[in-house]
Design a protein around this motif. Structure first.
Motif, PDB file in Angstrom:
ATOM      1  N   GLY A  19       0.811  -1.217   0.000  1.00 31.30           N
ATOM      2  CA  GLY A  19       0.000   0.000   0.000  1.00 31.30           C
ATOM      3  C   GLY A  19       0.842   1.264   0.000  1.00 31.30           C
ATOM      4  O   GLY A  19       0.418   2.300  -0.525  1.00 31.30           O
ATOM      5  N   MET A  20       2.045   1.181   0.578  1.00 29.77           N
ATOM      6  CA  MET A  20       2.952   2.333   0.584  1.00 29.77           C
ATOM      7  C   MET A  20       3.598   2.563  -0.784  1.00 29.77           C
ATOM      8  O   MET A  20       4.018   3.668  -1.099  1.00 29.77           O
ATOM      9  CB  MET A  20       4.040   2.142   1.647  1.00 29.77           C
ATOM     10  CG  MET A  20       3.515   2.149   3.069  1.00 29.77           C
ATOM     11  SD  MET A  20       4.805   1.845   4.301  1.00 29.77           S
ATOM     12  CE  MET A  20       5.728   3.387   4.208  1.00 29.77           C
ATOM     13  N   ILE A  21       3.690   1.498  -1.583  1.00 23.20           N
ATOM     14  CA  ILE A  21       4.297   1.608  -2.912  1.00 23.20           C
ATOM     15  C   ILE A  21       3.263   1.988  -3.965  1.00 23.20           C
ATOM     16  O   ILE A  21       3.513   2.821  -4.830  1.00 23.20           O
ATOM     17  CB  ILE A  21       4.992   0.280  -3.298  1.00 23.20           C
ATOM     18  CG1 ILE A  21       6.268   0.097  -2.466  1.00 23.20           C
ATOM     19  CG2 ILE A  21       5.335   0.245  -4.776  1.00 23.20           C
ATOM     20  CD1 ILE A  21       6.997  -1.200  -2.725  1.00 23.20           C
ATOM     21  N   CYS A  22       2.081   1.358  -3.892  1.00 13.57           N
ATOM     22  CA  CYS A  22       1.040   1.607  -4.894  1.00 13.57           C
ATOM     23  C   CYS A  22       0.482   3.021  -4.745  1.00 13.57           C
ATOM     24  O   CYS A  22       0.398   3.548  -3.639  1.00 13.57           O
ATOM     25  CB  CYS A  22      -0.103   0.605  -4.741  1.00 13.57           C
ATOM     26  SG  CYS A  22       0.309  -1.057  -5.269  1.00 13.57           S
ATOM     27  N   PRO A  23       0.068   3.644  -5.864  1.00 11.92           N
ATOM     28  CA  PRO A  23      -0.567   4.974  -5.772  1.00 11.92           C
ATOM     29  C   PRO A  23      -1.827   4.923  -4.907  1.00 11.92           C
ATOM     30  O   PRO A  23      -2.498   3.883  -4.832  1.00 11.92           O
ATOM     31  CB  PRO A  23      -0.922   5.280  -7.236  1.00 11.92           C
ATOM     32  CG  PRO A  23      -0.036   4.415  -8.053  1.00 11.92           C
ATOM     33  CD  PRO A  23       0.207   3.182  -7.247  1.00 11.92           C
ATOM     34  N   HIS A  24      -2.149   6.061  -4.276  1.00 11.77           N
ATOM     35  CA  HIS A  24      -3.305   6.109  -3.374  1.00 11.77           C
ATOM     36  C   HIS A  24      -4.593   5.702  -4.077  1.00 11.77           C
ATOM     37  O   HIS A  24      -5.431   5.021  -3.496  1.00 11.77           O
ATOM     38  CB  HIS A  24      -3.460   7.526  -2.803  1.00 11.77           C
ATOM     39  CG  HIS A  24      -2.291   7.980  -1.976  1.00 11.77           C
ATOM     40  ND1 HIS A  24      -1.820   7.252  -0.910  1.00 11.77           N
ATOM     41  CD2 HIS A  24      -1.497   9.083  -2.063  1.00 11.77           C
ATOM     42  CE1 HIS A  24      -0.784   7.891  -0.368  1.00 11.77           C
ATOM     43  NE2 HIS A  24      -0.568   8.992  -1.051  1.00 11.77           N
ATOM     44  N   ILE A  25      -4.738   6.073  -5.357  1.00 20.89           N
ATOM     45  CA  ILE A  25      -5.983   5.782  -6.078  1.00 20.89           C
ATOM     46  C   ILE A  25      -6.167   4.283  -6.277  1.00 20.89           C
ATOM     47  O   ILE A  25      -7.300   3.782  -6.284  1.00 20.89           O
ATOM     48  CB  ILE A  25      -6.021   6.541  -7.439  1.00 20.89           C
ATOM     49  CG1 ILE A  25      -7.399   6.389  -8.099  1.00 20.89           C
ATOM     50  CG2 ILE A  25      -4.925   6.064  -8.360  1.00 20.89           C
ATOM     51  CD1 ILE A  25      -8.542   6.949  -7.320  1.00 20.89           C
ATOM     52  N   ILE A  79      -0.484   5.601   6.155  1.00 17.37           N
ATOM     53  CA  ILE A  79       0.805   5.831   6.837  1.00 17.37           C
ATOM     54  C   ILE A  79       1.696   6.722   5.980  1.00 17.37           C
ATOM     55  O   ILE A  79       2.296   7.693   6.466  1.00 17.37           O
ATOM     56  CB  ILE A  79       1.499   4.480   7.139  1.00 17.37           C
ATOM     57  CG1 ILE A  79       0.742   3.720   8.229  1.00 17.37           C
ATOM     58  CG2 ILE A  79       2.954   4.699   7.553  1.00 17.37           C
ATOM     59  CD1 ILE A  79       1.184   2.283   8.410  1.00 17.37           C
ATOM     60  N   LEU A  80       1.799   6.393   4.685  1.00 13.98           N
ATOM     61  CA  LEU A  80       2.635   7.190   3.793  1.00 13.98           C
ATOM     62  C   LEU A  80       2.089   8.608   3.651  1.00 13.98           C
ATOM     63  O   LEU A  80       2.862   9.579   3.638  1.00 13.98           O
ATOM     64  CB  LEU A  80       2.711   6.523   2.420  1.00 13.98           C
ATOM     65  CG  LEU A  80       3.615   7.218   1.397  1.00 13.98           C
ATOM     66  CD1 LEU A  80       5.071   7.173   1.842  1.00 13.98           C
ATOM     67  CD2 LEU A  80       3.462   6.598   0.013  1.00 13.98           C
ATOM     68  N   PHE A  81       0.772   8.744   3.561  1.00 17.09           N
ATOM     69  CA  PHE A  81       0.144  10.057   3.407  1.00 17.09           C
ATOM     70  C   PHE A  81       0.455  10.954   4.610  1.00 17.09           C
ATOM     71  O   PHE A  81       0.847  12.118   4.456  1.00 17.09           O
ATOM     72  CB  PHE A  81      -1.368   9.886   3.246  1.00 17.09           C
ATOM     73  CG  PHE A  81      -2.127  11.175   3.127  1.00 17.09           C
ATOM     74  CD1 PHE A  81      -2.138  11.885   1.931  1.00 17.09           C
ATOM     75  CD2 PHE A  81      -2.829  11.690   4.208  1.00 17.09           C
ATOM     76  CE1 PHE A  81      -2.827  13.080   1.819  1.00 17.09           C
ATOM     77  CE2 PHE A  81      -3.525  12.883   4.111  1.00 17.09           C
ATOM     78  CZ  PHE A  81      -3.527  13.579   2.903  1.00 17.09           C
ATOM     79  N   VAL A  82       0.310  10.409   5.830  1.00 20.14           N
ATOM     80  CA  VAL A  82       0.596  11.172   7.050  1.00 20.14           C
ATOM     81  C   VAL A  82       2.084  11.522   7.120  1.00 20.14           C
ATOM     82  O   VAL A  82       2.465  12.644   7.476  1.00 20.14           O
ATOM     83  CB  VAL A  82       0.152  10.371   8.299  1.00 20.14           C
ATOM     84  CG1 VAL A  82       0.608  11.072   9.578  1.00 20.14           C
ATOM     85  CG2 VAL A  82      -1.363  10.187   8.310  1.00 20.14           C
ATOM     86  N   TRP A  83       2.935  10.555   6.772  1.00 14.39           N
ATOM     87  CA  TRP A  83       4.386  10.764   6.776  1.00 14.39           C
ATOM     88  C   TRP A  83       4.760  11.899   5.819  1.00 14.39           C
ATOM     89  O   TRP A  83       5.595  12.751   6.136  1.00 14.39           O
ATOM     90  CB  TRP A  83       5.079   9.456   6.388  1.00 14.39           C
ATOM     91  CG  TRP A  83       6.560   9.436   6.631  1.00 14.39           C
ATOM     92  CD1 TRP A  83       7.332  10.421   7.178  1.00 14.39           C
ATOM     93  CD2 TRP A  83       7.449   8.354   6.344  1.00 14.39           C
ATOM     94  NE1 TRP A  83       8.644  10.030   7.243  1.00 14.39           N
ATOM     95  CE2 TRP A  83       8.748   8.768   6.742  1.00 14.39           C
ATOM     96  CE3 TRP A  83       7.293   7.085   5.796  1.00 14.39           C
ATOM     97  CZ2 TRP A  83       9.857   7.945   6.587  1.00 14.39           C
ATOM     98  CZ3 TRP A  83       8.400   6.262   5.647  1.00 14.39           C
ATOM     99  CH2 TRP A  83       9.663   6.693   6.047  1.00 14.39           C
ATOM    100  N   GLN A  84       4.143  11.906   4.636  1.00 14.84           N
ATOM    101  CA  GLN A  84       4.416  12.959   3.660  1.00 14.84           C
ATOM    102  C   GLN A  84       3.975  14.328   4.164  1.00 14.84           C
ATOM    103  O   GLN A  84       4.617  15.340   3.871  1.00 14.84           O
ATOM    104  CB  GLN A  84       3.719  12.642   2.336  1.00 14.84           C
ATOM    105  CG  GLN A  84       4.395  11.525   1.547  1.00 14.84           C
ATOM    106  CD  GLN A  84       3.606  11.128   0.317  1.00 14.84           C
ATOM    107  OE1 GLN A  84       2.386  11.309   0.254  1.00 14.84           O
ATOM    108  NE2 GLN A  84       4.278  10.568  -0.665  1.00 14.84           N
TER     109      GLN A  84
END
Length: 713
Positions: free
Chosen positions: A292-298, A645-650
């Motif tokens: 999920g961290m690698i794949c695009p959010h969409i 997780i990636l979105f919050v980290w960004q």
């Protein structure tokens, strides 16, 4: 007194003059410093714009020196690890993560470590170059790519008796064995390499295709071999190792609680038992969080939307029609019941999405090809003219140097054409002995059209970074399956033809991606081709062996209740069955729903493209939506957690998230993926987990307690 006053005035004047001189000198120094800083900044900007000026002082090794023993040894070790990871994804969700970053990063780390150790022992002093790093990355990706294009999660496993029974067929199957799988892969996996070799100059230099994945990998490798990039790579490897260890140990801990069916953390009813029944739960999988961290959010959101649409709305409604639309006496796995709706509606969405993207990419390919051919003919003469690197001032220093070295080590056209004809002849003679349903003239027709389709796929991939290998494979399933017919083993013929076509077009686009990477890292085309051949040969042996370990260790593999359900094996099997037998066998109203979802997939894609990339961020991707139709939403929930997780980290620290996000995700995926090796060994050795952690409703728990409590006499 007057003299004293004059003396003091003179002294004051001298001091003022000295101060003025000092100030002028300071100003001159400041001006010089500013000027020097400006010159340094200009130089830095110039170097920043020209990557090759950074490496100008470093000698480019010959193509033979780029193919080192240590590169092949490291590639083999990484290929085994990555084959397990790809195989696990093949047999669970069918979503394969991009491993280029991990391959480049781990290749850099292991060869760099090897070099340092040998330098200390004074045994070997050959420096580690970016060209050698490119060879490692190419070899690993080629090898692990066979785990996908080899069809172990779709067409090849779809031939087995296990999947045939799942699809309602008791005959027309071929069980996998190591011997014929290795033989099959060896005779079909190299044709794609030879089919596009003569086009490398046209694709890379004349058409200047971007190949986004190949370009990104090249930037990564170039960055590793600068001082700043090497420091960042060390930090990235440290993060990868940290999360690799965590993921592996977490999976090992979970194993102790899986002593029975539906036991362990992977069956945790996070949202309640009712939601769990319809596949809505968080299964604590580090792999899917990393994915999920690698794949695009969409993509992650699309998976969740597809799960809600199918398991949250459609399947409960169709289940309520039991006894009306389909017989109430049918088993849950029957394709004439609810299972049929799940499989064939998913197939309709996949085919709709595939047809749309195939048409779009083919149209873009033909239009761009026509335009570029027109430009080349009108500006520079014949396309296949014996051209040398252009001396035009428009070419940057980087492009001049890259083009010169890219054209230096030519691969003769006669060699490529001769290799294709020779392997095609061997394959045409050999394949009918492996699959007697696949006649020699079917294979000959495939090989006549394959180079054109391989070119289309490689060209389209260069424009869009989208490989349509599975779409070309599905095309072969329907055409060859229908040609053979049900009475002549059309199902197996279609699946085998799918394998032939998928391997050719997939390896063709992979090789062209690697040529682009090699072009930007000054790796020789010959070393790229040879490393791709070596990696493909490794994959033809490693992948069947890895699949065989899974196949023997997990007897329920391929069943819906298994840890490894291999959803696409059943999907591809039923595609072949549909192509041969037609749509008459579908349950009531299933065909109507298939038409609706086929049209909906095309319509959603039209809306996405109509809105453009900036405004289409909230429109789901149909292909991603179709995957949970059969499997459920549990992995989509995990992937959405990874995306969150990636979105919050960004949001907190964008630079750090961009730098270390892929490394953390790769660590989570690799650690969980490599656990499958010891897990399979434990299963083969008959070692079983000691505990079953299961979740029951309160009423069921009371009944179980009453049953287990001894009665008083």
């Amino acid at each position: 007194m007057e003299k004293l006053k004059e003396g003091k005035l003179e002294e004051g004047m001298d001091l003022e003059n000295e101060k003025m001189c000092l100030e002028e000198e300071k100003k001159k120094k400041e001006k010089r410093a500013v000027h020097e800083e400006e010159e340094e900044e200009e130089a830095e900007e110039e170097v920043g714009l020209s990557v090759e000026k950074i490496f100008e002082s470093k000698e480019v090794p010959s193509w033979k020196k780029q193919l080192t023993v240590r590169a092949i040894v490291v590639s083999f070790g990484l290929s085994v690890m990555f084959s397990f990871i790809v195989m696990k994804h093949n047999l669970t969700t069918g979503i394969i993560p991009s491993l280029n970053v991990s391959a480049g990063l781990l290749g850099f780390f292991f060869v760099k470590t090897w070099t340092k150790l040998l330098h200390r022992s004074a045994l070997f002093k050959q420096p580690f170059t970016r060209q050698e790093n490119t060879v490692v990355q190419t070899c690993v990706v080629a090898s692990s790519g066979i785990a996908f294009s080899g069809g172990f999660g779709n067409y090849l496993f779809g031939m087995s008796e296990r999947i045939a029974k799942e699809s309602g067929q008791e005959s027309d199957y071929k069980n996998p064995t190591i011997g014929w799988m290795i033989g099959f892969l060896f005779v079909v996996s190299f044709l794609g390499l030879f089919s596009v070799v003569p086009l490398r100059k046209i694709m890379i230099i004349d058409f200047k295709l971007t190949y986004p994945s190949g370009t990104a990998t090249a930037h990564l490798i170039n960055g590793f071999h600068t001082p700043k990039g090497a420091k960042l790579a060390k930090k990235q490897v440290r993060e990868l190792g940290k999360f690799f260890s965590f993921s592996f140990l977490w999976r090992f801990f979970q194993w102790f609680f899986t002593a029975g069916e539906d036991c362990g953390f992977t069956n945790f009813p996070t949202f309640g038992l009712k939601a769990y029944k319809y596949k809505f739960y968080f299964d604590f999988s580090a792999t899917y969080i990393g994915l999920g961290m690698i794949c695009p959010h969409i993509i992650n959101v699309s998976l969740l939307v597809g799960g809600i649409l199918s398991w949250g709305i459609m399947w409960p409604l169709i289940e309520a029609k039991r006894g009306d639309w389909y017989s109430a006496d049918l088993p849950l796995t029957s394709l004439h019941g609810l299972q049929g709706y799940k499989i064939f509606i998913a197939i309709a969405v996949i085919l709709g999405d595939g047809l749309y993207n195939f048409s779009k990419v083919l149209t873009r390919t033909l239009l761009a090809l026509f335009y570029q051919l027109h430009q080349i003919y009108s500006n520079t003469g014949p396309l296949f003219a014996d051209s040398q690197p252009s001396e035009s001032p428009r070419l940057s220093y980087d492009n001049q140097r890259r083009t010169k070295l890219f054209l230096k080590d030519q691969i003769p056209t006669w060699f490529a054409m001769g290799g294709y004809i020779a392997i095609a002849a061997i394959s045409t003679a050999t394949l009918p002995h492996i699959f007697h349903q696949l006649k020699w003239y079917y294979i000959l027709v495939l090989y006549i059209f394959a180079p054109a389709l391989a070119f289309c796929n490689a060209y389209g991939c260069g424009l869009t970074d989208w490989s349509l290998a599975s779409t070309y494979g599905k095309l072969a399933i329907f055409t060859i399956g229908a040609w053979a017919g049900a009475s002549h083993g059309g199902v197996l013929a279609g699946l085998a033809a799918c394998g032939v076509m998928m391997n050719i077009v997939s390896t063709a686009s992979d090789l062209m991606q690697d040529f682009k990477t090699g072009y930007m890292t000054l790796a020789s085309p010959r070393s790229m081709f040879v490393s791709q051949v070596i990696g493909t040969a490794m994959g033809c042996v490693i992948s069947p062996c890895v699949f065989w370990i899974f196949y023997k260790a997990f007897p329920d593999m391929g069943l819906t209740t298994s840890e490894y359900p291999a959803p696409f094996a059943l999907v591809y099997r039923n595609m072949a069955k549909l192509g041969v037998e037609g749509v008459n066998t579908l349950p009531t109203n299933c065909l109507t729903l298939c038409y609706v979802f086929f049209g909906a997939a095309i319509f959603i894609n039209l809306v996405r493209d109509g809105l453009g990339k900036k405004r289409a961020w909230f429109i789901p991707v149909p292909m991603a939506m179709a995957i949970p139709f059969y499997l459920g939403s549990y992995f989509a929930i995990d992937m959405c957690v990874g995306s969150l997780i990636l979105f919050v980290w960004q949001k907190i620290n964008r630079a750090k998230a961009d730098a270390f996000g892929p490394a953390v995700a790769s660590g989570l995926i690799c650690g969980d993926g490599i656990w499958t090796l010891p897990n399979a060994i434990l299963a083969l050795a008959g070692v079983k987990p000691p505990i079953c952690m299961k979740f029951l409703s309160r009423k069921t728990n009371v009944r179980v307690g009453d049953f287990l409590t001894p009665k008083k006499v």
